[in-house]
Design a protein around this motif. Structure first.
Motif, PDB file in Angstrom:
ATOM      1  N   SER A 354      21.791  53.101  71.625  1.00  0.00           N
ATOM      2  CA  SER A 354      22.417  54.311  72.159  1.00  0.00           C
ATOM      3  C   SER A 354      22.345  55.491  71.195  1.00  0.00           C
ATOM      4  O   SER A 354      21.961  56.593  71.571  1.00  0.00           O
ATOM      5  N   THR A 355      22.708  55.234  69.930  1.00  0.00           N
ATOM      6  CA  THR A 355      22.750  56.335  68.973  1.00  0.00           C
ATOM      7  C   THR A 355      21.358  56.796  68.564  1.00  0.00           C
ATOM      8  O   THR A 355      21.066  57.996  68.567  1.00  0.00           O
ATOM      9  N   PHE A 356      20.482  55.841  68.233  1.00  0.00           N
ATOM     10  CA  PHE A 356      19.165  56.207  67.704  1.00  0.00           C
ATOM     11  C   PHE A 356      18.014  55.928  68.659  1.00  0.00           C
ATOM     12  O   PHE A 356      16.860  56.185  68.318  1.00  0.00           O
ATOM     13  N   ARG A 357      18.317  55.459  69.866  1.00  0.00           N
ATOM     14  CA  ARG A 357      17.281  55.241  70.878  1.00  0.00           C
ATOM     15  C   ARG A 357      16.084  54.480  70.325  1.00  0.00           C
ATOM     16  O   ARG A 357      14.929  54.811  70.581  1.00  0.00           O
ATOM     17  N   LEU A 358      16.381  53.478  69.511  1.00  0.00           N
ATOM     18  CA  LEU A 358      15.367  52.601  68.916  1.00  0.00           C
ATOM     19  C   LEU A 358      14.416  53.326  67.964  1.00  0.00           C
ATOM     20  O   LEU A 358      13.293  52.868  67.730  1.00  0.00           O
ATOM     21  N   ASP A 359      14.861  54.417  67.398  1.00  0.00           N
ATOM     22  CA  ASP A 359      14.109  55.122  66.358  1.00  0.00           C
ATOM     23  C   ASP A 359      14.595  54.589  65.019  1.00  0.00           C
ATOM     24  O   ASP A 359      15.607  55.025  64.487  1.00  0.00           O
ATOM     25  N   LEU A 360      13.866  53.635  64.454  1.00  0.00           N
ATOM     26  CA  LEU A 360      14.317  52.950  63.249  1.00  0.00           C
ATOM     27  C   LEU A 360      14.223  53.832  62.004  1.00  0.00           C
ATOM     28  O   LEU A 360      14.977  53.657  61.049  1.00  0.00           O
TER      29      LEU A 360
END
Length: 419
Positions: A354-360
Protein backbone atom coordinates in the motif's frame (compact mmCIF):
# COMPACT_ATOMS: atom_id res chain seq x y z
CA UNK A 1 -2.05 -45.36 -6.71
CA UNK A 2 -3.77 -42.87 -4.43
CA UNK A 3 -3.87 -43.29 -0.66
CA UNK A 4 -7.36 -43.48 0.88
CA UNK A 5 -7.60 -42.68 4.58
CA UNK A 6 -10.48 -40.35 5.26
CA UNK A 7 -14.14 -40.71 4.54
CA UNK A 8 -15.74 -40.27 1.14
CA UNK A 9 -15.21 -37.00 -0.74
CA UNK A 10 -16.81 -36.65 -4.13
CA UNK A 11 -13.87 -34.88 -5.66
CA UNK A 12 -11.19 -37.49 -5.12
CA UNK A 13 -12.47 -40.63 -3.36
CA UNK A 14 -14.68 -43.28 -4.88
CA UNK A 15 -17.96 -44.26 -3.25
CA UNK A 16 -16.60 -47.67 -2.24
CA UNK A 17 -13.75 -46.24 -0.14
CA UNK A 18 -15.24 -45.17 3.15
CA UNK A 19 -13.41 -45.51 6.44
CA UNK A 20 -15.17 -46.88 9.50
CA UNK A 21 -15.82 -44.49 12.34
CA UNK A 22 -13.84 -44.64 15.56
CA UNK A 23 -14.77 -43.58 19.04
CA UNK A 24 -13.54 -40.15 20.11
CA UNK A 25 -10.96 -39.91 22.89
CA UNK A 26 -12.37 -38.76 26.19
CA UNK A 27 -9.11 -37.54 27.68
CA UNK A 28 -7.16 -36.28 24.68
CA UNK A 29 -6.20 -33.09 26.47
CA UNK A 30 -4.67 -34.79 29.50
CA UNK A 31 -0.98 -34.46 30.18
CA UNK A 32 -0.33 -38.19 30.02
CA UNK A 33 -0.42 -40.05 26.75
CA UNK A 34 -3.63 -42.02 26.35
CA UNK A 35 -4.32 -44.38 23.45
CA UNK A 36 -7.50 -44.15 21.39
CA UNK A 37 -9.62 -47.19 22.15
CA UNK A 38 -13.02 -48.15 20.90
CA UNK A 39 -14.96 -50.39 23.32
CA UNK A 40 -16.86 -51.90 20.41
CA UNK A 41 -14.56 -51.39 17.42
CA UNK A 42 -16.40 -51.64 14.09
CA UNK A 43 -15.21 -54.06 11.47
CA UNK A 44 -12.64 -52.35 9.33
CA UNK A 45 -12.98 -52.58 5.59
CA UNK A 46 -9.99 -53.51 3.52
CA UNK A 47 -8.56 -50.36 1.96
CA UNK A 48 -5.92 -49.82 -0.67
CA UNK A 49 -3.37 -47.75 1.24
CA UNK A 50 0.35 -47.30 1.25
CA UNK A 51 2.05 -49.75 3.55
CA UNK A 52 4.20 -47.01 5.11
CA UNK A 53 1.19 -45.07 6.41
CA UNK A 54 -0.69 -45.98 9.57
CA UNK A 55 -4.49 -46.03 9.37
CA UNK A 56 -5.37 -47.92 12.55
CA UNK A 57 -6.38 -45.60 15.39
CA UNK A 58 -5.20 -48.16 17.95
CA UNK A 59 -1.65 -47.57 16.72
CA UNK A 60 -1.64 -44.01 18.05
CA UNK A 61 -1.44 -42.44 21.49
CA UNK A 62 -2.49 -38.85 22.05
CA UNK A 63 -1.07 -36.45 24.62
CA UNK A 64 -1.72 -32.87 25.60
CA UNK A 65 -3.26 -30.12 23.53
CA UNK A 66 -0.45 -27.84 22.39
CA UNK A 67 -2.34 -25.18 20.46
CA UNK A 68 -4.97 -24.21 17.94
CA UNK A 69 -5.25 -21.83 15.01
CA UNK A 70 -7.50 -20.73 12.18
CA UNK A 71 -7.11 -19.79 8.55
CA UNK A 72 -7.48 -16.48 6.74
CA UNK A 73 -9.71 -16.38 3.69
CA UNK A 74 -9.40 -13.99 0.75
CA UNK A 75 -12.88 -12.50 0.55
CA UNK A 76 -12.65 -10.05 -2.33
CA UNK A 77 -10.36 -8.95 -5.12
CA UNK A 78 -10.06 -5.42 -6.39
CA UNK A 79 -7.61 -3.36 -8.37
CA UNK A 80 -5.80 -0.28 -7.10
CA UNK A 81 -7.96 2.78 -7.21
CA UNK A 82 -6.94 4.97 -10.10
CA UNK A 83 -6.19 8.62 -9.51
CA UNK A 84 -3.67 11.37 -10.03
CA UNK A 85 -1.15 9.95 -7.59
CA UNK A 86 -1.68 6.26 -8.35
CA UNK A 87 0.50 4.53 -10.88
CA UNK A 88 -1.46 1.29 -11.15
CA UNK A 89 -5.10 0.79 -12.07
CA UNK A 90 -7.47 -2.17 -12.16
CA UNK A 91 -7.27 -2.21 -15.92
CA UNK A 92 -3.60 -3.18 -15.94
CA UNK A 93 -3.66 -6.90 -16.72
CA UNK A 94 -1.14 -8.89 -14.72
CA UNK A 95 -0.66 -6.18 -12.12
CA UNK A 96 -1.08 -6.61 -8.39
CA UNK A 97 -4.62 -6.79 -7.01
CA UNK A 98 -5.54 -5.75 -3.48
CA UNK A 99 -6.87 -8.67 -1.45
CA UNK A 100 -9.30 -8.30 1.45
CA UNK A 101 -8.94 -11.08 4.00
CA UNK A 102 -11.13 -12.32 6.80
CA UNK A 103 -10.85 -15.06 9.39
CA UNK A 104 -12.15 -18.41 8.17
CA UNK A 105 -14.54 -20.62 10.11
CA UNK A 106 -12.32 -23.71 10.32
CA UNK A 107 -10.37 -24.05 13.58
CA UNK A 108 -7.53 -26.56 13.82
CA UNK A 109 -6.30 -28.19 17.04
CA UNK A 110 -2.80 -29.58 17.58
CA UNK A 111 -1.88 -32.40 19.99
CA UNK A 112 1.30 -34.15 20.95
CA UNK A 113 1.38 -37.89 20.43
CA UNK A 114 3.35 -40.93 19.45
CA UNK A 115 3.08 -44.25 17.62
CA UNK A 116 2.19 -46.94 20.14
CA UNK A 117 2.81 -50.15 18.18
CA UNK A 118 4.47 -51.54 15.10
CA UNK A 119 7.85 -50.84 13.53
CA UNK A 120 7.52 -47.10 14.22
CA UNK A 121 6.64 -47.52 17.90
CA UNK A 122 7.75 -44.54 19.95
CA UNK A 123 7.92 -42.13 17.00
CA UNK A 124 6.88 -38.67 18.32
CA UNK A 125 3.97 -37.10 16.46
CA UNK A 126 2.00 -33.92 16.07
CA UNK A 127 -1.70 -34.51 15.45
CA UNK A 128 -3.51 -31.96 13.33
CA UNK A 129 -7.24 -32.21 13.99
CA UNK A 130 -9.88 -30.91 11.60
CA UNK A 131 -13.32 -30.46 13.20
CA UNK A 132 -15.23 -32.47 10.61
CA UNK A 133 -18.32 -31.66 8.61
CA UNK A 134 -20.69 -31.39 11.57
CA UNK A 135 -18.62 -28.80 13.44
CA UNK A 136 -16.63 -27.18 10.64
CA UNK A 137 -18.88 -27.63 7.63
CA UNK A 138 -17.99 -28.97 4.22
CA UNK A 139 -14.94 -26.70 4.02
CA UNK A 140 -13.28 -28.49 6.96
CA UNK A 141 -13.80 -31.87 5.28
CA UNK A 142 -12.44 -30.54 2.00
CA UNK A 143 -9.36 -29.04 3.66
CA UNK A 144 -8.56 -32.25 5.56
CA UNK A 145 -8.98 -34.40 2.46
CA UNK A 146 -6.94 -32.03 0.33
CA UNK A 147 -4.05 -31.91 2.80
CA UNK A 148 -4.10 -35.69 3.05
CA UNK A 149 -4.12 -36.09 -0.71
CA UNK A 150 -1.32 -33.55 -1.22
CA UNK A 151 1.01 -35.25 1.26
CA UNK A 152 0.17 -38.71 -0.11
CA UNK A 153 1.09 -37.56 -3.60
CA UNK A 154 4.30 -35.80 -2.53
CA UNK A 155 5.37 -38.83 -0.45
CA UNK A 156 4.53 -41.31 -3.21
CA UNK A 157 8.17 -42.26 -3.75
CA UNK A 158 10.10 -43.34 -0.66
CA UNK A 159 13.37 -42.80 -2.55
CA UNK A 160 12.62 -39.17 -3.32
CA UNK A 161 10.92 -37.65 -0.27
CA UNK A 162 11.97 -34.06 0.32
CA UNK A 163 13.43 -33.36 3.77
CA UNK A 164 11.96 -29.84 3.62
CA UNK A 165 8.34 -31.02 3.75
CA UNK A 166 6.45 -32.17 6.83
CA UNK A 167 6.13 -35.96 6.85
CA UNK A 168 2.67 -37.51 7.11
CA UNK A 169 2.73 -40.72 9.18
CA UNK A 170 -0.97 -41.62 8.96
CA UNK A 171 -4.41 -40.63 10.11
CA UNK A 172 -7.94 -41.66 10.97
CA UNK A 173 -11.45 -40.36 11.58
CA UNK A 174 -13.48 -40.38 14.80
CA UNK A 175 -17.17 -41.09 15.19
CA UNK A 176 -17.84 -37.35 15.51
CA UNK A 177 -16.40 -36.78 12.04
CA UNK A 178 -13.10 -35.25 13.18
CA UNK A 179 -10.19 -35.87 10.84
CA UNK A 180 -6.91 -36.64 12.63
CA UNK A 181 -3.73 -36.31 10.55
CA UNK A 182 -0.55 -37.56 12.22
CA UNK A 183 2.73 -35.88 11.27
CA UNK A 184 6.19 -36.75 12.50
CA UNK A 185 7.22 -34.29 15.20
CA UNK A 186 10.16 -32.45 13.61
CA UNK A 187 9.91 -29.38 15.81
CA UNK A 188 7.34 -27.30 17.63
CA UNK A 189 8.63 -23.87 16.63
CA UNK A 190 7.53 -22.12 13.44
CA UNK A 191 9.26 -19.34 11.51
CA UNK A 192 6.71 -16.99 13.11
CA UNK A 193 7.82 -18.15 16.56
CA UNK A 194 11.44 -17.60 15.58
CA UNK A 195 10.79 -14.04 14.39
CA UNK A 196 8.88 -13.16 17.55
CA UNK A 197 11.46 -14.65 19.91
CA UNK A 198 14.44 -13.02 18.18
CA UNK A 199 12.81 -9.58 18.07
CA UNK A 200 12.06 -9.85 21.81
CA UNK A 201 15.70 -10.73 22.47
CA UNK A 202 16.83 -7.65 20.57
CA UNK A 203 14.59 -5.51 22.78
CA UNK A 204 16.10 -7.04 25.91
CA UNK A 205 19.65 -6.54 24.59
CA UNK A 206 19.00 -2.87 23.84
CA UNK A 207 17.87 -2.39 27.43
CA UNK A 208 21.30 -3.55 28.58
CA UNK A 209 23.49 -0.45 28.77
CA UNK A 210 26.72 -2.47 28.68
CA UNK A 211 25.91 -4.59 25.64
CA UNK A 212 29.25 -5.59 24.13
CA UNK A 213 29.58 -4.30 20.51
CA UNK A 214 31.60 -7.39 19.56
CA UNK A 215 28.89 -9.61 20.96
CA UNK A 216 26.32 -7.68 18.94
CA UNK A 217 28.32 -8.13 15.75
CA UNK A 218 28.61 -11.88 16.26
CA UNK A 219 24.91 -12.16 17.04
CA UNK A 220 23.97 -10.36 13.82
CA UNK A 221 26.29 -12.57 11.77
CA UNK A 222 24.76 -15.72 13.23
CA UNK A 223 21.27 -14.37 12.63
CA UNK A 224 22.00 -13.58 8.99
CA UNK A 225 23.42 -17.04 8.47
CA UNK A 226 20.44 -18.67 10.18
CA UNK A 227 17.87 -16.71 8.15
CA UNK A 228 19.59 -17.45 4.84
CA UNK A 229 19.78 -21.17 5.64
CA UNK A 230 16.13 -21.13 6.65
CA UNK A 231 15.00 -19.48 3.45
CA UNK A 232 17.14 -21.85 1.38
CA UNK A 233 15.33 -24.79 2.98
CA UNK A 234 11.94 -23.16 2.41
CA UNK A 235 12.69 -22.67 -1.27
CA UNK A 236 13.99 -26.23 -1.65
CA UNK A 237 10.64 -27.42 -0.36
CA UNK A 238 8.81 -25.14 -2.80
CA UNK A 239 11.03 -26.27 -5.70
CA UNK A 240 10.14 -29.88 -4.86
CA UNK A 241 6.42 -29.08 -4.86
CA UNK A 242 6.45 -27.04 -8.06
CA UNK A 243 8.51 -29.67 -9.89
CA UNK A 244 5.68 -32.07 -9.07
CA UNK A 245 2.98 -29.63 -10.17
CA UNK A 246 1.74 -28.83 -6.68
CA UNK A 247 1.12 -25.32 -5.37
CA UNK A 248 1.36 -24.57 -1.67
CA UNK A 249 -1.08 -21.63 -1.59
CA UNK A 250 -0.74 -21.02 2.15
CA UNK A 251 2.90 -20.09 2.55
CA UNK A 252 3.74 -17.83 5.49
CA UNK A 253 5.76 -17.68 8.72
CA UNK A 254 3.38 -20.05 10.51
CA UNK A 255 3.51 -22.67 7.74
CA UNK A 256 7.23 -23.35 8.23
CA UNK A 257 8.24 -25.65 11.09
CA UNK A 258 11.82 -25.59 12.42
CA UNK A 259 13.74 -28.34 14.18
CA UNK A 260 15.79 -25.70 16.04
CA UNK A 261 15.79 -21.95 16.66
CA UNK A 262 19.29 -21.96 18.20
CA UNK A 263 21.25 -19.80 15.80
CA UNK A 264 24.57 -21.40 16.70
CA UNK A 265 23.12 -24.66 15.36
CA UNK A 266 22.32 -23.26 11.91
CA UNK A 267 24.27 -26.10 10.27
CA UNK A 268 21.66 -28.54 11.60
CA UNK A 269 18.61 -26.45 10.73
CA UNK A 270 15.95 -28.18 8.59
CA UNK A 271 12.93 -26.00 7.79
CA UNK A 272 9.86 -27.96 6.68
CA UNK A 273 6.77 -26.73 4.83
CA UNK A 274 3.42 -27.70 6.34
CA UNK A 275 -0.24 -26.62 6.08
CA UNK A 276 -1.09 -28.00 2.64
CA UNK A 277 -4.86 -27.73 3.14
CA UNK A 278 -5.09 -25.28 0.22
CA UNK A 279 -2.53 -27.00 -1.99
CA UNK A 280 -3.55 -27.17 -5.66
CA UNK A 281 -2.75 -29.84 -8.24
CA UNK A 282 -1.79 -28.11 -11.51
CA UNK A 283 -0.86 -31.13 -13.60
CA UNK A 284 -2.00 -30.47 -17.16
CA UNK A 285 -4.81 -30.80 -18.00
CA UNK A 286 -6.23 -30.02 -14.57
CA UNK A 287 -9.91 -29.49 -13.70
CA UNK A 288 -10.43 -26.04 -12.24
CA UNK A 289 -13.26 -27.27 -10.06
CA UNK A 290 -11.32 -30.21 -8.63
CA UNK A 291 -11.16 -28.56 -5.20
CA UNK A 292 -14.39 -26.62 -5.33
CA UNK A 293 -14.29 -23.52 -3.19
CA UNK A 294 -10.72 -24.14 -1.96
CA UNK A 295 -9.20 -23.13 -5.32
CA UNK A 296 -11.96 -20.75 -6.38
CA UNK A 297 -10.09 -17.67 -5.18
CA UNK A 298 -6.90 -18.67 -7.00
CA UNK A 299 -8.62 -19.04 -10.36
CA UNK A 300 -10.57 -15.83 -9.82
CA UNK A 301 -7.34 -13.92 -9.19
CA UNK A 302 -5.79 -15.60 -12.24
CA UNK A 303 -8.62 -14.41 -14.47
CA UNK A 304 -8.41 -10.87 -13.11
CA UNK A 305 -4.67 -10.91 -13.83
CA UNK A 306 -5.24 -11.93 -17.44
CA UNK A 307 -4.56 -15.67 -17.19
CA UNK A 308 -7.28 -17.49 -19.14
CA UNK A 309 -5.93 -20.77 -20.56
CA UNK A 310 -5.02 -23.72 -18.30
CA UNK A 311 -1.29 -23.18 -18.87
CA UNK A 312 -1.58 -19.46 -18.14
CA UNK A 313 -3.47 -20.24 -14.94
CA UNK A 314 -0.83 -22.78 -13.96
CA UNK A 315 1.85 -20.12 -14.48
CA UNK A 316 -0.16 -17.67 -12.41
CA UNK A 317 -0.51 -20.21 -9.58
CA UNK A 318 3.24 -20.81 -9.49
CA UNK A 319 3.89 -17.05 -9.52
CA UNK A 320 1.32 -16.63 -6.74
CA UNK A 321 3.33 -19.03 -4.57
CA UNK A 322 6.48 -17.04 -5.37
CA UNK A 323 4.75 -13.84 -4.28
CA UNK A 324 3.81 -15.43 -0.95
CA UNK A 325 7.39 -16.67 -0.60
CA UNK A 326 8.55 -13.08 -1.26
CA UNK A 327 6.39 -11.78 1.59
CA UNK A 328 7.83 -14.53 3.79
CA UNK A 329 11.35 -13.50 2.75
CA UNK A 330 10.54 -9.90 3.70
CA UNK A 331 9.28 -11.11 7.10
CA UNK A 332 12.52 -13.02 7.73
CA UNK A 333 14.62 -10.06 6.59
CA UNK A 334 12.90 -7.58 8.92
CA UNK A 335 11.21 -9.07 11.97
CA UNK A 336 14.18 -11.00 13.50
CA UNK A 337 16.40 -7.91 13.03
CA UNK A 338 14.03 -5.37 14.62
CA UNK A 339 12.86 -4.71 18.15
CA UNK A 340 9.63 -6.31 19.29
CA UNK A 341 6.57 -4.41 18.12
CA UNK A 342 8.32 -2.45 15.38
CA UNK A 343 6.92 -4.52 12.52
CA UNK A 344 4.92 -7.71 11.99
CA UNK A 345 3.84 -9.66 8.93
CA UNK A 346 0.64 -7.68 8.29
CA UNK A 347 2.16 -4.22 8.82
CA UNK A 348 5.12 -5.20 6.63
CA UNK A 349 2.78 -6.35 3.87
CA UNK A 350 0.84 -3.08 4.05
CA UNK A 351 4.12 -1.17 3.88
CA UNK A 352 5.18 -3.07 0.78
CA UNK A 353 1.86 -3.13 -1.06
CA UNK A 354 0.00 0.00 0.00
CA UNK A 355 2.63 2.53 1.01
CA UNK A 356 5.32 1.79 -1.58
CA UNK A 357 3.32 -0.08 -4.23
CA UNK A 358 6.03 -2.73 -4.39
CA UNK A 359 8.76 -0.19 -5.15
CA UNK A 360 11.58 -1.73 -3.13
CA UNK A 361 14.06 1.06 -3.88
CA UNK A 362 11.66 3.59 -2.37
CA UNK A 363 11.14 1.33 0.62
CA UNK A 364 14.89 1.02 1.12
CA UNK A 365 15.27 4.82 1.19
CA UNK A 366 12.48 5.00 3.75
CA UNK A 367 14.07 2.31 5.95
CA UNK A 368 17.49 3.96 5.74
CA UNK A 369 16.03 7.02 7.48
CA UNK A 370 14.63 4.94 10.35
CA UNK A 371 17.17 3.58 12.85
CA UNK A 372 14.78 0.79 13.83
CA UNK A 373 15.36 -0.88 10.45
CA UNK A 374 19.12 -0.43 10.24
CA UNK A 375 20.04 -4.12 10.61
CA UNK A 376 17.35 -5.24 8.18
CA UNK A 377 18.69 -2.80 5.57
CA UNK A 378 22.26 -3.98 6.14
CA UNK A 379 21.15 -7.57 5.72
CA UNK A 380 19.40 -6.97 2.40
CA UNK A 381 22.32 -4.78 1.28
CA UNK A 382 24.71 -7.76 1.38
CA UNK A 383 26.47 -8.54 -1.90
CA UNK A 384 25.67 -5.21 -3.55
CA UNK A 385 22.00 -5.02 -2.45
CA UNK A 386 21.29 -8.54 -3.71
CA UNK A 387 18.60 -9.03 -1.06
CA UNK A 388 16.61 -6.06 -2.31
CA UNK A 389 16.99 -7.28 -5.90
CA UNK A 390 15.68 -10.73 -4.99
CA UNK A 391 12.79 -9.29 -3.02
CA UNK A 392 11.85 -6.95 -5.88
CA UNK A 393 11.85 -9.85 -8.34
CA UNK A 394 9.65 -12.08 -6.16
CA UNK A 395 7.19 -9.25 -5.49
CA UNK A 396 7.01 -8.04 -9.09
CA UNK A 397 3.53 -6.65 -9.67
CA UNK A 398 3.36 -8.53 -12.99
CA UNK A 399 3.15 -12.25 -12.23
CA UNK A 400 4.76 -13.07 -15.56
CA UNK A 401 8.00 -11.39 -14.45
CA UNK A 402 8.46 -13.28 -11.19
CA UNK A 403 11.24 -15.91 -11.08
CA UNK A 404 10.64 -19.63 -10.70
CA UNK A 405 11.36 -21.22 -7.32
CA UNK A 406 14.57 -22.80 -8.60
CA UNK A 407 15.83 -19.42 -9.82
CA UNK A 408 15.14 -17.95 -6.38
CA UNK A 409 17.07 -20.78 -4.74
CA UNK A 410 20.04 -20.13 -7.04
CA UNK A 411 19.98 -16.34 -6.63
CA UNK A 412 23.28 -14.80 -5.61
CA UNK A 413 21.88 -13.53 -2.33
CA UNK A 414 21.26 -17.10 -1.17
CA UNK A 415 24.42 -18.58 -2.66
CA UNK A 416 27.03 -15.86 -2.06
CA UNK A 417 25.82 -13.92 0.96
CA UNK A 418 26.56 -16.72 3.44
CA UNK A 419 28.61 -15.62 6.41
Amino acid sequence: MEMLLLKQFHYFLSSSSKLPFFKSPTDATSNSLSPFRSPNPPRRRLLTVRASLITNSDSFEVGRLIGSYGFMNVTSYSGFQSGEDVEYSSGDLGQLRVQDVGEGSVKIRLYEGRVSQGSRKGTPLIFKVYPGKRAGGLEADMMAANELNAHAFLQSSSKDICSNLALLVGGFETNTGEQWLAFRDDGKYSAADYGKIMSERISKKIEQVSWNPYEQEQLIKRRRNFVIRMFQGIMRGLVYMHNRNRLHQSLGPSSVVLNTIVEKDAAYLIPRLRDLAFSVDVRYPFPEDSLGQLAEGLWRRATVAGAYTPMEKRAFGIADDIYEAGLLFAYLAFVPFCEAGVVDSLSLQRLLESTFRLDLEAMREYCLADDRFVEAVKFLDLNDRAGWQLLQAMLNSDFRQRPLAEAVLNHQFLTRAMI
